[in-house]
Design an enzyme around this catalytic site. Structure first.
Site, PDB file in Angstrom:
ATOM      1  N   HIS A   1     -33.346 -11.281   6.623  1.00  0.00           N
ATOM      2  CA  HIS A   1     -33.505 -12.453   7.507  1.00  0.00           C
ATOM      3  C   HIS A   1     -32.968 -12.167   8.903  1.00  0.00           C
ATOM      4  O   HIS A   1     -32.549 -13.074   9.609  1.00  0.00           O
ATOM      5  CB  HIS A   1     -32.799 -13.660   6.877  1.00  0.00           C
TER       6      HIS A   1
ATOM      7  N   LYS B   1     -11.265  -4.367   6.276  1.00  0.00           N
ATOM      8  CA  LYS B   1     -10.376  -3.196   6.213  1.00  0.00           C
ATOM      9  C   LYS B   1     -10.814  -2.144   7.225  1.00  0.00           C
ATOM     10  O   LYS B   1     -10.021  -1.610   7.974  1.00  0.00           O
ATOM     11  CB  LYS B   1     -10.387  -2.594   4.798  1.00  0.00           C
TER      12      LYS B   1
ATOM     13  N   ASN C   1      17.311  -4.645  -8.371  1.00  0.00           N
ATOM     14  CA  ASN C   1      15.952  -4.641  -7.812  1.00  0.00           C
ATOM     15  C   ASN C   1      15.020  -4.801  -9.003  1.00  0.00           C
ATOM     16  O   ASN C   1      15.153  -4.081  -9.990  1.00  0.00           O
ATOM     17  CB  ASN C   1      15.673  -3.331  -7.076  1.00  0.00           C
ATOM     18  N   GLY C   2      14.080  -5.753  -8.927  1.00  0.00           N
ATOM     19  CA  GLY C   2      13.144  -5.929 -10.034  1.00  0.00           C
ATOM     20  C   GLY C   2      13.104  -7.381 -10.491  1.00  0.00           C
ATOM     21  O   GLY C   2      13.539  -8.281  -9.776  1.00  0.00           O
TER      22      GLY C   2
ATOM     23  N   GLU D   1     -10.358  -3.392  11.015  1.00  0.00           N
ATOM     24  CA  GLU D   1      -9.008  -3.649  11.545  1.00  0.00           C
ATOM     25  C   GLU D   1      -8.202  -2.372  11.714  1.00  0.00           C
ATOM     26  O   GLU D   1      -7.283  -2.362  12.532  1.00  0.00           O
ATOM     27  CB  GLU D   1      -8.257  -4.668  10.689  1.00  0.00           C
TER      28      GLU D   1
ATOM     29  N   LYS E   1       1.338  -8.516  11.610  1.00  0.00           N
ATOM     30  CA  LYS E   1       1.338  -8.618  10.147  1.00  0.00           C
ATOM     31  C   LYS E   1       1.212 -10.077   9.720  1.00  0.00           C
ATOM     32  O   LYS E   1       0.565 -10.389   8.740  1.00  0.00           O
ATOM     33  CB  LYS E   1       2.619  -8.019   9.564  1.00  0.00           C
TER      34      LYS E   1
ATOM     35  N   CYS F   1      13.727  -5.074  -3.358  1.00  0.00           N
ATOM     36  CA  CYS F   1      15.120  -5.098  -2.904  1.00  0.00           C
ATOM     37  C   CYS F   1      15.575  -3.651  -2.677  1.00  0.00           C
ATOM     38  O   CYS F   1      14.910  -2.711  -3.062  1.00  0.00           O
ATOM     39  CB  CYS F   1      15.993  -5.743  -3.970  1.00  0.00           C
TER      40      CYS F   1
ATOM     41  N   ARG G   1      12.007  -1.918   3.716  1.00  0.00           N
ATOM     42  CA  ARG G   1      11.485  -2.466   2.451  1.00  0.00           C
ATOM     43  C   ARG G   1      11.321  -3.983   2.522  1.00  0.00           C
ATOM     44  O   ARG G   1      10.756  -4.605   1.643  1.00  0.00           O
ATOM     45  CB  ARG G   1      12.421  -2.114   1.292  1.00  0.00           C
TER      46      ARG G   1
ATOM     47  N   GLU H   1     -14.191  -7.984   2.325  1.00  0.00           N
ATOM     48  CA  GLU H   1     -12.874  -7.329   2.418  1.00  0.00           C
ATOM     49  C   GLU H   1     -13.046  -5.883   2.863  1.00  0.00           C
ATOM     50  O   GLU H   1     -12.303  -5.393   3.709  1.00  0.00           O
ATOM     51  CB  GLU H   1     -12.141  -7.414   1.085  1.00  0.00           C
TER      52      GLU H   1
ATOM     53  N   TRP I   1      15.004  -8.976  -1.576  1.00  0.00           N
ATOM     54  CA  TRP I   1      13.663  -9.520  -1.308  1.00  0.00           C
ATOM     55  C   TRP I   1      13.476 -10.575  -2.390  1.00  0.00           C
ATOM     56  O   TRP I   1      13.330 -10.237  -3.573  1.00  0.00           O
ATOM     57  CB  TRP I   1      12.617  -8.424  -1.406  1.00  0.00           C
TER      58      TRP I   1
HETATM   59  C1  AGP Z   1      -5.720  -8.349   6.335  1.00  0.00           C
HETATM   60  O1  AGP Z   1      -5.650  -6.944   6.188  1.00  0.00           O
HETATM   61  C2  AGP Z   1      -5.095  -8.818   7.629  1.00  0.00           C
HETATM   62  N1  AGP Z   1      -3.793  -8.299   7.783  1.00  0.00           N
HETATM   63  C3  AGP Z   1      -5.207 -10.316   7.826  1.00  0.00           C
HETATM   64  O2  AGP Z   1      -6.561 -10.672   7.721  1.00  0.00           O
HETATM   65  C4  AGP Z   1      -4.415 -11.205   6.840  1.00  0.00           C
HETATM   66  O3  AGP Z   1      -5.006 -11.124   5.564  1.00  0.00           O
HETATM   67  C5  AGP Z   1      -4.493 -12.653   7.346  1.00  0.00           C
HETATM   68  O4  AGP Z   1      -3.898 -12.721   8.617  1.00  0.00           O
HETATM   69  C6  AGP Z   1      -3.804 -13.657   6.408  1.00  0.00           C
HETATM   70  O5  AGP Z   1      -2.421 -13.368   6.359  1.00  0.00           O
HETATM   71  P1  AGP Z   1      -1.527 -14.092   5.227  1.00  0.00           P
HETATM   72  O6  AGP Z   1      -2.062 -13.637   3.914  1.00  0.00           O
HETATM   73  O7  AGP Z   1      -0.125 -13.629   5.497  1.00  0.00           O
HETATM   74  O8  AGP Z   1      -1.689 -15.576   5.418  1.00  0.00           O
END
Ligand code: AGP
Length: 608
Positions: free
Chosen positions: A504, A485, A101-102, A488, A603, A2, A27, A481, A75
Site C-alpha cells: 500500500h 534497536k 545480592n539476589g 537508536e 536512558k 546489588c 551496577r 522493536e 538495588w
Molecule cells: C529503548 O531501547 C529505548 N531506550 C526507549 O525507547 C525506551 O524503551 C523508552 O524511552 C521507554 O523507557 P521506560 O521503559 O523507562 O519507560
C-alpha cells in the site's frame, strides 16, 4: 543488581569497602551501607541515596575503625529504597550482619515462621530474613549455621556475613549471583564483581554455587554446603578496570543481552507456584481480575512494543479486549475509560514523563492502574495502584534489551493469569505454557550462540541507508522493536511495517540491495510472509529472515535465515528479538557508534 564488598586484613576496612563500592556504582543502586567490627562490636552505618551520603556519614569511613567489614550498594527488589531497607541487615542484638545480592523467593514463609517464634522485623526486605534465620539457628559455629540456613532458603543470592563472636573472620556464599574472592598480602576480599578489588589485587577465586567461604586476614577456605573443605583455583585477572565494569564484555549492551536468560528466569520463577501463576504483589483478587472488561496498555518506545506483543497474548489467551497506546498519544486523546477498564503502564525506569502523565490522567479518570516496572520505588511504581516488578536489575545501556525481555515475560504471566481466572485456560493448557516459559532461558542462550553468524551478516550492511522490518501479527510487534534497536544505536534509518501493508505504498522504496528483515514465527502466517518476501526480493531487496526451526521453506525467499527454537507462538517474541538485537548491536559496533550511549538519547526520558 546489588553490590557487595568485604575486606579483612591489615588495612582499615571501611575506606577499602567504600572504594570498592564506588567501583560497583555502575551496577545501579539506591542506597548503601557498611558493617565493621571495631574490636568490641559490629558497627553498622547505612543510608538511602548515593554512596557519597554514606561517605559523608562516616567521614570517608574514618568513624568506623576496624580491619574487618562488609559493605553493600542496594538495588531495591523487596521494599522501597530507604535507610531501614538499606543493607547490612542484622539480628536483634547486632551480633550478626548480612549483605545480600539476589532474591530470597520464599522469604514470606520464612518471615512468618520467625515472627511466630517471636522475631521482630525492622525492614520490608527479604535479606533481613536471612540475618534473623542465621540468628535462629546460630550455635556458635558460623559455618554450620550458614549451611543449615542454606538448606532452607530458596532463590538467588550472594551473601556476605559477619559474626561478632568470630571477629577475625568473614563469611560468604553464593547461588546464581556472582561472587569473587580476592587474595593479597594486605588481606582478603569478597566482592560481587572484579572492579571492586582490582586496585588491591588481581588474584581472584570465582566462587561457584553453594560454596561457603570463610576468610581471615591470612587465609581463605572454601567449603561445600555439607561443610567439607574444597580446594579452589586462584586465577589472575587480565582485564583493565574499565572493561571489568562490563564483566569483560565490550559494551554494557552486550553484557545485558547475555543477562537475558537470567532475568527472564528471575521474573517468572517466583511467580509460578505449584503449577499456578501466582502474582502475590498485585493484591487484586481473582474475582476482580475476572471482572475486568477491557485493558489499555500504555507505554513508550520499547516498552510500547512489549504492549503490542502483549495484545496478541492477552486477546489470544484470555479473550479480553486490549488497546495499546503510545503514552504521549494516550494522554491527549481523551480515551473512553469505562467501568471495568484497567490501564497497564509498562516502564523500565518508572520515570518516563509521558507514561507517568498518562498514568495520572487515567487515575484521575477513576481507572485502576497496574504498573509493570523495573525500578523499585520509582514514580510510576509508587503512583500505580498495583505494581508487578520485572527483576531485570539495573539496565545501563540506553538501548533496552534485558528489561524488554523481562517486560515480555511479566506480560505473558499477566495474560496467563487473566486467562486462568476467566476460565479460558485449562489445567493442561496452563501446564504446557508454563513448560514453554521454563524453556525460554535456555532457548535464549541458544539463540545468543548465533552471534558470530549474525555479526558476519551485520558487517555486510554497515553502509545501509534504509532497512525495513516486516512481520504479521506478533511478528509485526517484533519488527517494531527490531527497527527501533537498529535506529537508536546505529543511526541507520529503519522502518517496521505490517508485512501486508507494504504494497500500500512503502514497497516503492525497495531498491536493489535494500535490506529487509522478515520475521516469521507464526506458523499460520508462514505462507503469507513468504509471499511478502518474494515481493521485496523481486524488487532487489536482500532478505534477512528470522523464523522457527524447521520452517526451511523460507530459504527459497531469503538470503540469510536465523532459526529460533520451537516455542509457543505467543512467546516467540522472546526468541526472535535476540537476532534483531544482535544485528543492531553488530552494525552499530561496525559503524563505530557509541553503543551504550547513543547520540541524542537518554536512558530515561523524564521530560516531555
Ligand atoms: C529503548 O531501547 C529505548 N531506550 C526507549 O525507547 C525506551 O524503551 C523508552 O524511552 C521507554 O523507557 P521506560 O521503559 O523507562 O519507560
Amino acid at each position: 543488581m546489588c553490590g557487595i564488598v568485604g575486606y579483612i586484613g591489615k588495612m582499615q576496612a571501611a575506606p577499602v569497602i567504600l572504594d570498592g563500592l564506588a567501583k560497583l556504582e555502575y551496577r545501579g543502586y539506591d542506597s548503601a551501607g557498611m558493617a565493621v567490627y571495631n574490636g568490641k562490636e559490629i558497627r553498622v552505618e547505612k543510608s538511602v541515596g548515593r554512596l557519597h551520603v554514606l561517605e559523608n556519614l562516616t567521614k570517608g569511613g574514618t568513624t568506623m575503625p576496624g580491619t574487618a567489614g562488609i559493605g553493600h550498594t542496594r538495588w531495591a527488589t523487596h521494599g522501597v529504597p530507604s535507610d531501614v531497607n538499606a543493607h547490612p541487615h542484622c539480628n536483634a542484638d547486632k551480633t550478626i550482619a548480612v549483605v545480600h545480592n539476589g532474591i530470597i523467593e520464599n522469604y514470606i514463609a520464612l518471615k512468618q515462621k520467625l515472627v511466630s517464634k517471636g522475631y521482630k522485623f525492622l525492614s520490608d526486605t527479604d535479606t533481613e530474613v536471612v540475618a534473623q534465620l542465621l540468628d535462629y539457628y546460630y550455635n556458635g559455629d558460623p559455618l554450620q549455621t550458614i549451611a543449615k540456613v542454606l538448606h532452607r532458603v530458596e532463590g538467588s543470592y550472594a551473601l556476605g556475613m559477619m559474626f561478632a563472636d568470630h571477629p577475625g573472620e568473614l563469611y560468604a556464599v553464593r547461588k546464581d549471583c556472582p561472587l569473587i574472592i580476592g587474595t593479597s598480602d594486605d588481606g582478603n576480599f569478597m566482592a560481587s564483581d572484579v572492579p571492586a578489588i582490582l586496585k588491591y589485587t588481581r588474584s581472584v577465586v570465582y566462587v561457584d554455587n553453594q560454596e561457603i567461604v570463610r576468610m581471615t586476614a591470612d587465609e581463605v577456605k572454601f567449603y561445600t554446603v555439607d561443610e567439607e573443605e574444597i580446594q579452589k583455583k586462584v586465577e589472575v585477572v587480565e582485564w583493565d578496570a574499565n572493561s571489568a565494569e562490563k564483566g569483560g564484555y565490550e559494551h554494557f549492551m552486550l553484557k545485558e543481552m547475555h543477562e537475558q536468560p537470567k532475568v527472564v528466569k528471575d521474573t517468572f520463577s517466583p511467580r509460578i507456584k505449584k503449577g499456578e501463576i501466582v502474582i502475590d504483589e498485585l493484591k487484586i483478587s481473582d474475582k476482580d481480575l475476572a471482572a475486568i472488561k477491557k485493558i489499555f496498555i500504555v507505554a513508550c518506545g520499547s516498552a510500547y512494543h512489549t504492549g503490542m506483543t502483549a495484545k496478541y497474548v492477552f486477546e489470544g489467551l484470555a479473550r479480553v479486549p486490549v488497546e495499546v497506546d503510545l503514552a504521549s498519544e494516550f494522554r491527549y486523546r481523551n480515551p473512553i475509560l469505562e467501568e471495568g477498564s484497567l490501564v497497564i503502564v509498562v516502564s523500565q525506569s518508572g520515570e518516563t514523563a509521558d507514561t507517568l502523565a498518562a498514568l495520572r490522567m487515567a487515575k484521575d479518570a477513576g481507572c485502576p492502574i497496574l504498573g509493570v516496572v523495573n525500578v523499585v520505588g520509582s514514580s510510576i511504581a509508587r503512583e500505580a495502584d498495583y505494581v508487578m516488578y520485572t527483576w531485570a536489575g539495573p539496565e545501563i545501556a540506553v538501548a533496552t534489551t534485558k528489561a524488554y525481555s523481562a517486560q515480555l515475560v511479566a506480560l505473558y504471566l499477566l495474560a496467563m493469569k487473566f486467562a486462568r481466572v476467566r476460565g479460558k485456560l485449562s489445567d493442561a493448557g496452563l501446564a504446557e505454557l508454563i513448560e514453554n516459559l521454563k524453556e525460554l532461558p535456555a532457548q535464549i542462550e541458544m539463540v545468543m550462540n548465533n552471534r558470530e553468524e549474525i555479526q558476519k551478516i551485520a558487517n555486510r550492511f554497515l553502509a545501509a541507508k534504509d532497512v525495513f522490518f516486516i512481520g504479521r501479527g506478533i511478528d509485526y510487534a517484533i519488527s517494531l522493536e527490531g527497527s527501533l534497536k537498529l535506529k537508536e544505536i546505529s543511526y541507520i534509518h529503519s522502518e517496521a511495517y505490517a508485512a501486508g501493508e507494504l504494497k500500500h505504498g512503502t514497497i516503492s522504496l525497495i531498491e536493489e540491495g535494500t535490506l529487509v528483515a522478515a520475521i516469521s514465527t507464526q506458523p499460520a502466517l508462514y505462507a503469507k510472509i513468504i509471499s511478502n518476501m518474494v515481493e521485496v526480493k523481486s524488487r532487489g531487496a536482500v532478505v534477512f529472515a528470522v523464523t522457527n526451526a524447521g520452517n526451511t521453506e523460507i530459504e527459497k525467499a531469503a538470503d540469510y535465515v536465523i532459526y529460533i527454537p520451537e516455542t509457543n507462538p505467543y512467546f516467540t517474541d522472546s526468541l526472535a528479538v535476540i537476532p534483531l538485537q544482535l544485528l543492531a548491536y553488530y552494525i552499530a559496533v561496525g559503524r563505530g557508534c557509541d553503543v551504550d550511549k547513543p547520540r541524542n538519547l537518554a536512558k530515561s526520558v523524564t521530560v516531555e
